[in-house]
Design an enzyme around this catalytic site. Structure first.
Site, PDB file in Angstrom:
ATOM      1  N   LYS B  75      40.719  30.891  42.324  1.00  0.00           N
ATOM      2  CA  LYS B  75      41.085  29.621  41.692  1.00  0.00           C
ATOM      3  C   LYS B  75      42.458  29.787  41.040  1.00  0.00           C
ATOM      4  O   LYS B  75      42.804  30.891  40.582  1.00  0.00           O
ATOM      5  CB  LYS B  75      40.018  29.265  40.655  1.00  0.00           C
ATOM      6  CG  LYS B  75      40.152  27.904  40.011  1.00  0.00           C
ATOM      7  CD  LYS B  75      38.947  27.622  39.104  1.00  0.00           C
ATOM      8  CE  LYS B  75      39.070  26.300  38.378  1.00  0.00           C
ATOM      9  NZ  LYS B  75      37.898  26.015  37.531  1.00  0.00           N
ATOM     10  N   SER B 150      35.698  21.604  38.124  1.00  0.00           N
ATOM     11  CA  SER B 150      37.108  21.720  38.403  1.00  0.00           C
ATOM     12  C   SER B 150      37.448  22.696  39.538  1.00  0.00           C
ATOM     13  O   SER B 150      38.574  22.677  40.031  1.00  0.00           O
ATOM     14  CB  SER B 150      37.849  22.174  37.144  1.00  0.00           C
ATOM     15  OG  SER B 150      37.439  23.476  36.771  1.00  0.00           O
ATOM     16  N   SER B 174      31.980  23.748  36.149  1.00  0.00           N
ATOM     17  CA  SER B 174      33.091  23.720  37.115  1.00  0.00           C
ATOM     18  C   SER B 174      32.919  24.591  38.352  1.00  0.00           C
ATOM     19  O   SER B 174      33.719  24.496  39.283  1.00  0.00           O
ATOM     20  CB  SER B 174      34.394  24.110  36.408  1.00  0.00           C
ATOM     21  OG  SER B 174      34.829  23.065  35.602  1.00  0.00           O
TER      22      SER B 174
END
Lengths: 104, 483
Positions: B75, B150, B174
């Protein structure tokens, strides 16, 4: 006008004070929009005042400090990152972070 | 159990494919699919091929682990030395960290092959990855839908087969919520079991790194590789030695079903998919118990107060001096900092910084932050009580399936509701896994969340592995993405 003032959770002055503390600035137009959205968020957060069934008298507060300070390591000196690496993607000059003059 | 890590690993070990060839095939697929999916915001192909060459040497030398030579993604908030890491925010544009995060240090030592950094909500603040400064990633199952957030780019990359697995971070859901929306497995470990060193902070008492993968077994392999005590993160915890066992004695498993997770806002198709999942456990002999977590109703506001308070402090470091973007045309240093932050941060991030500053300010601290901390204690206490009677809890991961791109982006508090089922475990620091349990209308995946007690990560994963075997619903690769 009086009606909308009564419903306001945050005044323009309060909003500007928060913006100053947050180191943010907003134009007049942005301010109007932002205050409306911000009030919605505060109303959302007021949900913590909902009544919850059950006995909560013995509950203790848990905050970030308790979570973060559980197990401290020994204070040992270890090598730092090299200056040139740290300054590799910022505004650096002669081995320092370069900023506009602070003391006038 | 589908999974891909062991399959690829044994192909590499048997010499049917080299790590370099495998990396090249993933790169080709990324070049084909990423222009539409927008799952990656930066790629590290040159580095990937170099790492793959090293992995081939490790394999030939008999030093390979299950992750050696396996192409993966991080990420965009997980640091790796010299690679762009921007949190999908303008304020970190061009930022290349000068050190490795603890998780990447561990994976690269095992010969992992980093393909790039994945799209996310700016500073992980969002539930649809639509606040990214690079634009939203698209759901491989239906490219008109959001990926969730997210860690939306990580979920999309895994689902589309442009990463064998990916790491995400989970502050209020997330990892789990995008896993649910894209139809992958997503695991948020117990808070502290994976070092946060090198994870760019959003809310430090909630942030946790974990894997997104195509099977529970894959997620467990990655989790085992990244967990453990790290002196550079004082919240990190010692975890048991050895691989996590995915075996479970189903007849002695006590399964709780908390009624509050099935309330208003949870769609009928999600409710019935989870009830059907409960019956899978029941038919196999698990003991089902309906339980209550009354403080569930305050979990979302508690989460937003605490996370925004911590964010307002954590994001104070972005001043344009030490990293990332710096505004031009300023009068003095205060003006420079204010302009840098004003132009560098997106709207949602500013909103959360302002809310965090508000709840920490004199006159509101007790009414909001202090009360939220008290209620956090109550939520933890209620979970403790439930886990004296149950080994795992079964709940929906998200109240709905993936919604259309742009459908909720204008209304923040509506988007917050997408986290309603995931924030309680985050607040309590509990391990929770999301895995696909059914397919809803439009072929969209529905996620089942399995939560277990603190440091009982293996219990949640083993229950998930049981469900995956028994129900036969697996996180299949989306081989054909309809572009």
């Amino acid at each position: 006008m009086a009606e909308s003032q009564r419903e306001q959770k945050i005044s323009k002055e309060q909003f500007r004070a928060l913006a100053r503390l947050s180191r943010l600035s907003f134009s007049e137009e942005e301010e109007e929009q932002f205050i409306a959205g911000f009030e919605e968020m505060i109303t959302f957060c007021d949900g913590i005042n909902s009544e919850i069934e059950g006995d909560a008298s013995s509950i203790r507060e848990v905050d970030a400090r308790e979570i973060a300070l559980g197990d401290l390591r020994a204070d040992e000196v270890v090598p730092s990152l090299p200056n040139e690496k740290i300054l590799s993607n910022v505004h650096g000059e002669r081995g320092y972070f370069a900023v506009k003059r602070v003391v006038k | 159990m589908s999974g891909i890590i062991k399959k690829l690993s044994s192909m590499l070990q048997r010499g049917e494919v080299s790590a370099s060839e495998l990396a090249a095939s993933y790169i080709t697929r990324i070049e084909k699919l990423n222009p539409v999916l927008n799952a990656y915001v930066s790629t590290t192909f040159e580095e990937a091929l170099k790492c793959a060459g090293e992995a081939d040497k490790m394999i030939r030398a008999g030093m390979a682990t299950a992750l050696t030579g396996i192409p993966m993604a991080l990420k965009d908030n997980i640091c790796s030395d010299g690679h762009l890491t921007t949190c999908c925010s303008g304020i970190l544009s061009g930022f290349r960290p000068y050190y490795d995060s603890a998780v990447w240090e561990k994976l690269s030592a095992q010969g992992a092959v980093l393909l790039g950094k994945t799209n996310m909500d700016e500073f992980a603040m969002g539930s649809a990855s639509e606040t990214s400064c690079y634009g939203a990633p698209k759901n491989p199952v239906d490219v008109t839908r959001v990926t969730g957030g997210s860690s939306g780019g990580s979920a999309a990359a895994v689902k589309a087969g442009i990463a064998a697995y990916a790491l995400g971070s989970d502050t209020g859901g997330s990892i789990r919520q995008p896993a649910s929306f894209c139809g992958t497995v997503g695991f948020k470990p117990t808070y502290g079991t994976v070092s946060r060193y090198g994870l760019i902070a959003y809310a430090s008492s909630l942030d946790q790194i974990g894997p997104l993968a195509l099977s529970v077994e894959d997620a467990a392999i990655v989790y085992d590789a990244i967990r453990g005590k790290d002196g550079r993160d004082q919240t990190s915890l010692t975890t048991p030695d050895g691989a996590t066992s995915l075996e479970t004695d189903i007849k002695n498993l006590r399964v709780g079903v908390p009624e509050e997770f099935f309330g208003e806002g949870v769609s009928d198709e999600v409710k019935s998919a989870i009830e059907e999942s409960v019956r899978v456990f029941e038919r196999a002999g698990a003991k089902i118990k309906r339980v209550k977590i009354p403080a569930f109703k305050v979990a979302l506001p508690v989460y937003y107060i605490i996370s925004c308070a911590e964010a307002s402090s954590n994001l104070g470091r972005y001043d344009g001096i030490r990293y990332g973007y710096r505004a031009e045309n300023f009068s003095d240093i205060d003006d420079m900092i204010t302009k840098t932050r004003t132009y560098g941060f997106g709207t949602e991030v500013k909103r959360r910084i302002m809310l965090g500053t508000y709840v920490l300010s004199s006159g509101y601290f007790d009414a909001y932050y202090k009360k939220a901390c008290l209620l956090r204690g109550q939520i933890i206490s209620e979970f403790d009580g439930v886990f004296r009677e149950c080994d795992v809890l079964l709940t929906p991961t998200a109240p709905t399936t993936a919604f259309s791109l742009g459908a909720k982006s204008a209304n923040s508090t509506q988007t917050y509701l997408a986290d309603i089922c995931t924030v309680p475990a985050s607040i309590a620091g509990l391990p929770a896994v999301s895995l696909p349990c059914a397919v809803g209308a439009g072929g969209l995946p529905i996620g089942l969340q399995i939560i277990s007690g603190r440091l009982r990560d293996g219990t949640a994963l083993a229950a998930a592995a049981f469900f995956e075997r028994e129900a036969g619903v697996t996180a299949e690769l989306c081989a054909e993405v309809k572009l």
